[in-house]
Design a protein around this motif. Structure first.
Motif, short mmCIF file in Angstrom:
data_model
loop_
_atom_site.label_atom_id
_atom_site.label_comp_id
_atom_site.label_asym_id
_atom_site.label_seq_id
_atom_site.Cartn_x
_atom_site.Cartn_y
_atom_site.Cartn_z
N GLN A 1 0.82 -1.21 0.00
CA GLN A 1 0.00 0.00 0.00
C GLN A 1 0.86 1.27 0.00
O GLN A 1 0.51 2.28 -0.63
CB GLN A 1 -0.91 -0.01 1.23
CG GLN A 1 -2.15 0.84 1.09
CD GLN A 1 -3.11 0.57 2.22
OE1 GLN A 1 -2.84 0.91 3.36
NE2 GLN A 1 -4.25 -0.04 1.93
N TYR B 1 2.04 1.91 -3.57
CA TYR B 1 0.92 2.42 -4.39
C TYR B 1 0.62 3.88 -4.05
O TYR B 1 0.37 4.70 -4.94
CB TYR B 1 -0.32 1.56 -4.18
CG TYR B 1 -0.39 0.35 -5.09
CD1 TYR B 1 -0.41 0.51 -6.48
CD2 TYR B 1 -0.47 -0.94 -4.57
CE1 TYR B 1 -0.50 -0.60 -7.32
CE2 TYR B 1 -0.55 -2.05 -5.42
CZ TYR B 1 -0.56 -1.87 -6.78
OH TYR B 1 -0.64 -2.95 -7.62
N ASN B 2 0.62 4.21 -2.78
CA ASN B 2 0.34 5.59 -2.38
C ASN B 2 1.41 6.55 -2.89
O ASN B 2 1.12 7.68 -3.30
CB ASN B 2 0.22 5.69 -0.86
CG ASN B 2 -1.08 5.13 -0.34
OD1 ASN B 2 -2.06 5.01 -1.08
ND2 ASN B 2 -1.11 4.76 0.92
N LEU C 1 0.70 7.06 -6.53
CA LEU C 1 -0.41 8.00 -6.69
C LEU C 1 0.06 9.44 -6.51
O LEU C 1 -0.30 10.33 -7.29
CB LEU C 1 -1.50 7.70 -5.64
CG LEU C 1 -2.45 6.54 -5.90
CD1 LEU C 1 -3.35 6.34 -4.69
CD2 LEU C 1 -3.29 6.79 -7.14
N GLN C 2 0.87 9.67 -5.48
CA GLN C 2 1.37 11.01 -5.20
C GLN C 2 2.23 11.53 -6.35
O GLN C 2 2.14 12.70 -6.73
CB GLN C 2 2.17 11.01 -3.89
CG GLN C 2 2.75 12.35 -3.51
CD GLN C 2 1.69 13.39 -3.18
OE1 GLN C 2 0.55 13.04 -2.90
NE2 GLN C 2 2.05 14.65 -3.24
N PHE D 1 -5.18 3.98 -8.94
CA PHE D 1 -6.16 3.86 -7.86
C PHE D 1 -7.08 2.67 -8.07
O PHE D 1 -7.38 1.92 -7.12
CB PHE D 1 -6.97 5.15 -7.77
CG PHE D 1 -7.93 5.18 -6.60
CD1 PHE D 1 -7.51 5.56 -5.34
CD2 PHE D 1 -9.26 4.83 -6.78
CE1 PHE D 1 -8.39 5.58 -4.27
CE2 PHE D 1 -10.15 4.84 -5.72
CZ PHE D 1 -9.71 5.22 -4.46
N MET E 1 -5.41 -0.81 -7.34
CA MET E 1 -4.89 -1.07 -5.99
C MET E 1 -5.71 -2.17 -5.32
O MET E 1 -6.94 -2.07 -5.25
CB MET E 1 -4.93 0.20 -5.14
CG MET E 1 -3.94 1.26 -5.56
SD MET E 1 -4.06 2.76 -4.53
CE MET E 1 -3.45 2.14 -2.96
N ARG F 1 -6.93 -0.03 -0.35
CA ARG F 1 -6.76 1.43 -0.30
C ARG F 1 -6.96 1.89 1.14
O ARG F 1 -7.88 1.44 1.80
CB ARG F 1 -7.77 2.13 -1.21
CG ARG F 1 -7.80 1.61 -2.63
CD ARG F 1 -8.90 2.33 -3.42
NE ARG F 1 -9.03 1.77 -4.76
CZ ARG F 1 -10.11 1.14 -5.20
NH1 ARG F 1 -11.16 0.99 -4.40
NH2 ARG F 1 -10.17 0.67 -6.43
N ASN F 2 -6.12 2.79 1.58
CA ASN F 2 -6.32 3.40 2.89
C ASN F 2 -6.71 4.87 2.70
O ASN F 2 -6.89 5.34 1.58
CB ASN F 2 -5.07 3.25 3.77
CG ASN F 2 -3.85 3.91 3.16
OD1 ASN F 2 -3.94 4.62 2.15
ND2 ASN F 2 -2.70 3.69 3.76
N SER G 1 -4.68 6.92 0.23
CA SER G 1 -5.00 6.67 -1.17
C SER G 1 -6.18 7.53 -1.61
O SER G 1 -6.14 8.18 -2.66
CB SER G 1 -5.33 5.19 -1.39
OG SER G 1 -4.46 4.34 -0.69
N TRP G 2 -7.22 7.54 -0.80
CA TRP G 2 -8.41 8.33 -1.14
C TRP G 2 -8.12 9.82 -1.13
O TRP G 2 -8.61 10.57 -1.98
CB TRP G 2 -9.54 8.00 -0.16
CG TRP G 2 -10.15 6.65 -0.39
CD1 TRP G 2 -9.80 5.48 0.22
CD2 TRP G 2 -11.22 6.32 -1.29
NE1 TRP G 2 -10.57 4.45 -0.25
CE2 TRP G 2 -11.46 4.93 -1.17
CE3 TRP G 2 -11.99 7.06 -2.18
CZ2 TRP G 2 -12.44 4.28 -1.90
CZ3 TRP G 2 -12.98 6.42 -2.91
CH2 TRP G 2 -13.20 5.04 -2.77
N SER H 1 -5.34 11.24 -1.91
CA SER H 1 -4.61 11.56 -3.14
C SER H 1 -5.56 11.71 -4.32
O SER H 1 -5.43 12.64 -5.13
CB SER H 1 -3.59 10.45 -3.44
OG SER H 1 -2.57 10.41 -2.48
#
Length: 594
Positions: free
Chosen positions: A211, A214-215, A218-219, A234, A237, A240-241, A244-245, A247
């Motif tokens: 995670q 992935y975050n 995303l950033q 997104f 993934m 998602r935490n 993530s949302w 972002s």
């Protein structure tokens, strides 16, 4: 006693009484290491270090417990206790020089030492520990990652990325720790090309991305404006935490896809993941811009129900939302409920000064931008300018922009001209800077200056965003642009209501206030412009399609000075007040009818 080397078959058992009498040192080692762990866990670092420093020379050959030393270093890192870490590092160096034990080759201890010096802002010393013996030994990935994170945490993203590349050149296999660190560095440096290469390596890796990776991805894509990639990452993934949302929501906001941001926030609520204060400080300004008062109230209810106490940015965002939606009674209630707002300017200055003096953290350009903005909004423009002059780095556009906004707030034309010159060199294609300077001239009645700015914009082919307004009726958003809506304006409903309003205005003696028109034209044209913009069309639409007593909330995409929308709220029964509210230039300040 030295025993000769012998080969022992697998079926021979060695008697245990041979090892039982090996040395009394083993009996002393266990309580020593146990004591070290206990002292470290309880935070008694000084006693733990003194215990190591006072070891008699006859016990120097005792094999130290790596777990005990690791626990001690972990405690030093948690408390950012550089002094105790330095003393332990000295003992490790002395032990190596005596030829007793060389624990500095242990990856765990070496990584923790690098981390300790890094979190205390001693990057150069951390680098020396990292490079010590690097050529002679094969340092594992954990050591490289510890140094890269140290660089990154101290604002040296370029060095962190170069270190990642050097690690690959030495055939060290990267894992998720390396990927996340490299992606963060690429994000900080806006290095999209290198970031895509790291993404490709991540996909080829045998290890499943976690995670955190992935975050970080995303950033990176959000930071570089690659919103399609943000959506793609997104959606694939596995988990998602809240990061993530956040972002994804902020990505939509940056792209001005405000309704998509609200929809994403709704999806987040459906996932039952809760929210962070970052989530709310991102979505509340969206509610303010689209005047989604009911959505804002729902978020307010969630804040009230939350166990944690909201911070000042959340409260400010909530107040801003209520103010932009015209709900000033709620705005005042939120303000009255705040503990204090006194002395925040001085507190901000003190925090800035403490960064370097107490914590050894060198302020970055972003820190200086915050300080300049604090001082400028408080009217301490000269002090803010002194901060800019004494900065160790070249001022960014955001810093000059904060100063220009302060000049607008306090009408300092001469300083605004100097600052605008700097901004035009740094950001020659940013229309906002030209508009702000033009409005500063207009507010001062300096029409020649306004013309000069407009000619400059025409010469450089720079255009400001066209003004538009929108209104929500039931569940649908209706948009209107200045000079548009021909079919609507030609309808019988429009003409009927407009004529009634004009008569009502004349009866009460209403005269359009043309001071808000920042153009050097005659009064007749100003009066025509006052009532000829997108707000009028939106207000008329609201009057026609809503029942009496229902508030009408209109949102604009433009304001004179700040990059946020404005809004108005009023009752349909107060017709003359409705038209007074339209006494507004397409690009002027927001207005409010209670």
């Amino acid at each position: 006693m030295v025993l000769p080397a012998i080969n022992v078959s697998s079926n021979i058992t060695v008697s245990t009484n041979i090892t039982a009498t090996s040395s009394p040192q083993i009996h002393k080692q266990k309580p020593l290491n146990s004591t070290l762990k206990s002292l470290s866990k309880s935070g008694k670092l000084d006693k733990a270090i003194r215990l190591i420093e006072s070891l008699p020379s006859k016990l120097a050959t005792i094999e130290p417990d790596l777990e005990a030393y690791s626990a001690l270093l972990h405690a030093c890192i948690s408390r950012k206790s550089l002094e105790h870490g330095q003393r332990l590092y000295l003992q490790l160096l002395l032990s190596r020089d005596r030829g007793d034990h060389n624990l500095l080759t242990n990856p765990t201890l070496k990584s923790k030492l690098i981390t300790l010096y890094s979190v205390c802002g001693r990057v150069d010393e951390a680098c020396r520990i990292f490079e010590d013996g690097l050529e002679a030994e094969h340092a594992p990935e954990s050591v490289w990652v510890a140094m890269a994170i140290g660089y990154s945490k101290n604002g040296h993203s370029k060095e962190a990325l170069l270190l990642y590349c050097e690690m690959l050149c030495r055939s060290v296999q990267p894992s998720n720790f390396s990927f996340s660190t490299a992606l963060k560095a690429c994000s900080d440096l806006f290095e999209l090309r290198v970031g895509r290469a790291v993404h490709a390596q991540m996909l080829k890796s045998n290890e499943e991305p976690d995670q955190v990776v992935y975050n970080a991805l995303l950033q990176l894509y959000k930071q570089c404006g690659c919103y399609e990639e943000v959506l793609q990452v997104f959606e694939v993934m596995p988990q998602r935490n809240i990061v993530s949302w956040n972002s994804l929501i902020s990505g939509f906001v940056q792209r001005d896809q405000l309704f998509e941001a609200v929809d994403t926030f709704r999806r987040l609520q459906g996932e039952k993941l809760g929210f962070s204060w970052v989530t709310l400080t991102t979505i509340l300004p969206v509610c303010a811009r689209v005047t989604a008062l009911y959505s804002g109230k729902e978020i307010h209810a969630q804040i009230v129900k939350s166990i944690a106490k909201p911070d000042v940015p959340v409260i400010n965002s909530l107040m801003n939302m209520y103010a932009k939606c015209g709900a000033m009674d709620y705005c005042k209630r939120v303000f009255d409920g705040m503990q204090t707002m006194e002395g925040l300017q001085m507190r901000g200055r003190r925090l800035f000064d403490r960064m370097n003096l107490e914590f050894g953290v060198s302020p970055t350009s972003e820190h200086y931008a915050c300080l300049v903005d604090i001082l400028g909004r408080a009217g301490r423009i000269k002090e803010a300018l002194e901060v800019v002059k004494n900065m160790p780095m070249k001022p960014s556009g955001s810093i000059w922009g904060s100063l220009l906004n302060a000049c607008r707030l306090y009408g300092d034309v001469s300083l605004a001209e100097i600052i605008a010159k700097q901004l035009f060199e740094l950001e020659p294609n940013n229309p906002g800077n030209y508009v702000v300077l033009s409005n500063i001239y207009a507010n001062a009645g300096m029409w020649e200056g306004v013309r000069m700015v407009r000619e400059m914009m025409e010469k450089r082919a720079i255009k400001k965003e066209a003004g538009c307004s929108w209104i929500q009726v039931k569940n649908r958003i209706h948009n209107f642009v200045a000079g548009g809506g021909f079919e609507f304006r030609s309808s019988d409903e429009y003409k009927k209501v407009w004529n009634e309003l004009m008569e009502a205005m004349e009866e009460v003696g209403y005269v359009p206030d043309t001071r808000v028109v920042l153009h050097d034209v005659n009064e007749e044209i100003k009066a025509m412009w006052v009532c000829g913009h997108s707000e009028r069309l939106a207000a008329m639409f609201g009057l026609i399609h809503t029942n009496c007593g229902i508030p009408i909330r209109i949102t604009k995409n433009l304001r004179s000075y700040l990059p946020h929308s404005s809004s108005v709220a009023f009752d349909t029964e107060v017709w003359q007040a409705s038209l007074s509210a339209l006494n507004e230039d397409e690009c002027a300040c927001d207005f409010l009818i209670n």
